[in-house]
Design an enzyme around this catalytic site. Structure first.
Site, PDB file in Angstrom:
ATOM      1  CD  GLU A 161      39.113  41.705  42.826  1.00  0.00           C
ATOM      2  OE1 GLU A 161      39.198  41.280  43.991  1.00  0.00           O
ATOM      3  OE2 GLU A 161      39.644  41.134  41.861  1.00  0.00           O
ATOM      4  CG  ASP A 173      36.079  36.351  52.131  1.00  0.00           C
ATOM      5  OD1 ASP A 173      36.716  36.297  51.071  1.00  0.00           O
ATOM      6  OD2 ASP A 173      34.921  36.779  52.217  1.00  0.00           O
TER       7      ASP A 173
END
Length: 278
Positions: free
Chosen positions: A50, A61
């Site tokens: 990824e 995040d």
């Protein structure tokens, strides 16, 4: 449509083992070093890569991956350069599945049709776009599937049986199960809770289910790989990269090896799950 992702998971299933999925940020800490890191991942045991698309305002995040995105942006990383990185990676590796993970805004600005055409040509296999819900499938998901790219959806601890069918409707490649309610790197994954969640999701889909968020060690990667079709590690790799940088945040002679060595250790953890299951 059979993508590299489909092929890889079929291979792993025949081997009776889970996938080891790695996440790194494109362009962190700079484009050249980032390419070397991505090239090193499959050699170190990564089954699927990824690649984060740097973005100024990420919402899923944690601090480590946010910082990685900012380092990349500071050094001039763009979505166009991310696709160039993929293209350069494909010169030497035409088999490792590569998924772009990020947010819709950079793709929207780039232009959906142009992005999908360029991504497919570069060698991208799938997309994880965390801020596009199923209600917006016409925006990117359906066009991506038509372009021959897998569209991988996130399921979370709060995705109940009522919501799951909508989440899974146009998902392909694999399902990414977020093991914790929160941001990346915030807490440790509970293997038993993950096992129950994976079993529940499997009642709704035949797709492989990979589990990420909260996996930092070979032991944790192995524990999750015994319950799911794949373990995803991102923050730990990003932290290993960060800890190898100099005081100005630049790459050193240790940077690529720091990520490669941790990748190899984590890969051994995932592969160890196969023996435990036999």
């Amino acid at each position: 449509m059979t993508t590299r992702i489909d092929t890889r998971f079929a291979e792993l299933k025949s081997q009776g083992r889970a996938a080891f999925v790695t996440y790194v940020m494109a362009g962190d800490p700079d484009l050249a070093t980032s390419l070397e890191i991505v090239k090193a991942l499959p050699k170190s045991g990564a089954d699927v890569i990824e690649l984060g698309i740097p973005f100024t305002d990420p919402m899923a995040d944690g601090p480590s991956i946010q910082a990685a995105g900012l380092r990349a942006l500071k050094n001039g990383m763009t979505l166009k350069k991310t696709l160039e990185l993929v293209r350069d990676f494909r010169k030497d590796d035409n088999v490792t599945p590569l998924v772009l993970m990020g947010y819709y805004n950079p793709i929207y600005i780039y232009g959906v049709d142009k992005f999908l055409a360029d991504a497919k040509t570069a060698g991208v296999d799938g997309l994880i776009i965390v801020d596009l819900p199923p209600e917006e499938d016409d925006e990117l998901c359906i066009p991506a599937l038509k372009a021959g790219l897998n569209f991988i959806r996130l399921a979370t601890p709060t995705t109940d049986d009522k919501r799951l069918p909508a989440v899974l409707a146009n998902t392909s490649g694999f399902v990414y199960y977020v093991s914790i309610a929160g941001i990346t790197g915030a807490a440790a994954a509970d293997a038993n809770a993950v096992g129950e969640a994976v079993a529940r999701i499997k009642r709704h889909t035949g797709l492989p289910i990979c589990v990420g968020f909260g996996i930092r060690t070979p032991e944790a990667a192995r524990a999750i790989a015994e319950k799911a079709d794949g373990s995803v590690v991102g923050t730990a790799l990003v932290d290993a990269l960060k800890n190898s940088l100099d005081a100005e945040g630049r790459a050193t002679a240790k940077t690529v090896n720091a990520v490669a060595e941790l990748t190899a250790a984590l890969a051994q953890g995932v592969k160890g799950a196969q023996q435990a299951a036999e």
